[in-house]
Design a protein around this motif. Sequence first.
Motif, PDB file in Angstrom:
ATOM      1  N   TYR A  62     -30.726 -29.440  20.689  1.00  0.00           N
ATOM      2  CA  TYR A  62     -29.923 -29.890  21.660  1.00  0.00           C
ATOM      3  C   TYR A  62     -28.783 -29.185  22.019  1.00  0.00           C
ATOM      4  O   TYR A  62     -28.645 -29.121  23.500  1.00  0.00           O
ATOM      5  N   GLN A 103     -30.271 -26.838  24.496  1.00  0.00           N
ATOM      6  CA  GLN A 103     -30.599 -27.159  25.689  1.00  0.00           C
ATOM      7  C   GLN A 103     -29.421 -27.652  26.750  1.00  0.00           C
ATOM      8  O   GLN A 103     -29.542 -27.486  27.954  1.00  0.00           O
ATOM      9  N   GLN A 104     -28.592 -27.906  26.077  1.00  0.00           N
ATOM     10  CA  GLN A 104     -27.253 -28.308  26.916  1.00  0.00           C
ATOM     11  C   GLN A 104     -26.758 -27.106  27.662  1.00  0.00           C
ATOM     12  O   GLN A 104     -26.250 -27.042  28.699  1.00  0.00           O
ATOM     13  N   LYS A 105     -26.627 -25.857  26.831  1.00  0.00           N
ATOM     14  CA  LYS A 105     -26.257 -24.715  27.350  1.00  0.00           C
ATOM     15  C   LYS A 105     -27.242 -24.228  28.572  1.00  0.00           C
ATOM     16  O   LYS A 105     -26.800 -23.644  29.337  1.00  0.00           O
ATOM     17  N   ASP A 122     -26.549 -26.117  31.697  1.00  0.00           N
ATOM     18  CA  ASP A 122     -25.365 -25.597  32.370  1.00  0.00           C
ATOM     19  C   ASP A 122     -25.229 -24.140  32.673  1.00  0.00           C
ATOM     20  O   ASP A 122     -24.377 -23.417  33.147  1.00  0.00           O
TER      21      ASP A 122
END
Length: 274
Positions: A110, A113-115, A118
Motif C-alpha cells: 500500500y 502504491q501511494q508512492k 504521486d
Amino acid sequence: MAKQKTYRMGEFSQRLGVTRDLIKHYEKQGILTSRREEGNQYRYYYHSQYPAILISKKLQNTGYSLREIGHLLNEASLEEYTDENAGRIAALEREQLLREMALENLRFVYACQQKALDGTLLGSWELDEQPDLVFFPFSETAAFLPLSPEDIDAMADWTDATPAVEYCRLIRDEKVIFGFTATAEQARLLGLHGSQVEQLPACRTFCYYLKFPRSTIGGQANTDEEEIQKMLPPALAALEAQNLTATGPILIRHLFEAPEAGSFYYYCQASIPI
C-alpha cells in the motif's frame, strides 16, 4: 425443589436473542433438546439450556462446526476434547501468523502504491537490512523445475502460505528462477521446507523500484535474457552511481500490477546484496 419453567420456541429464541432457525439447527445437531407435551406439537425448552448456546457460539468462533460441537458436548471424552482443542489451537495460531504476515505485506505494498500514485516510486532507491531468507524455487522462466514428490507437496504448502510468503524472481548467473521467499523465522513457524530450498543469509541491500510489461496471459513467456534486460540495467546503473557493487544473487520482489496505456505492468523491488 422448584420445577423449571419451560418456554416455547418463539419466546425462548426471542429472550436469548437468537433466531428460531438457529434453535432448530442446534437441536438437529444434538446441541439442544426439546420436550413436547402430549396433545400439541409445540417444542419446549428450559432456561438452563442457554449455556449450551453460549458454549456453542464460542466454539463456532474458534472454528468448530456445529456437528463437531454436538459431538464434543454430548459424546466426547475429556481426553478427546482436549486433543481437539490442541489441534484447534495449532490451526488458529497458524491462521493468526498468516494474517499478521499478510497484513505486514499489504501495508508495505500500500505504501508503495501511494508512492506510485504521486510519482515518487519508480527509479527511487533505499538501503535496507535484509534478514535471513529462504528461497523455494519452482520454475526457470516458463518451465517448471524437476521436483520430487516431496518437493511438490512442499510447494503446495508454500502456495497455501501466500500472501504471507512472497512470489519472487532470483537472478543469478544470467538466469531467472521463479520461486517463493520468506524469512527463515517465518518458514520455521509455518513449517515450510523442501529439498531445494536455498538459504539467503542476512545482508545489507540496495533496493531499487522499477516496472516492466506483464507477459500476455496465455501467451509466450519471456526468455531469461528478455527478463534480465528489462529488470537489471536501471537497477545496476543506480547501484553503480552510488559506488556500490552487487555481492550476491538479486531478488526481484513482485509488489503489484497496474494498467497503463492499454498494457499491464509489474511494479517490483530489486533487492541487491551489497
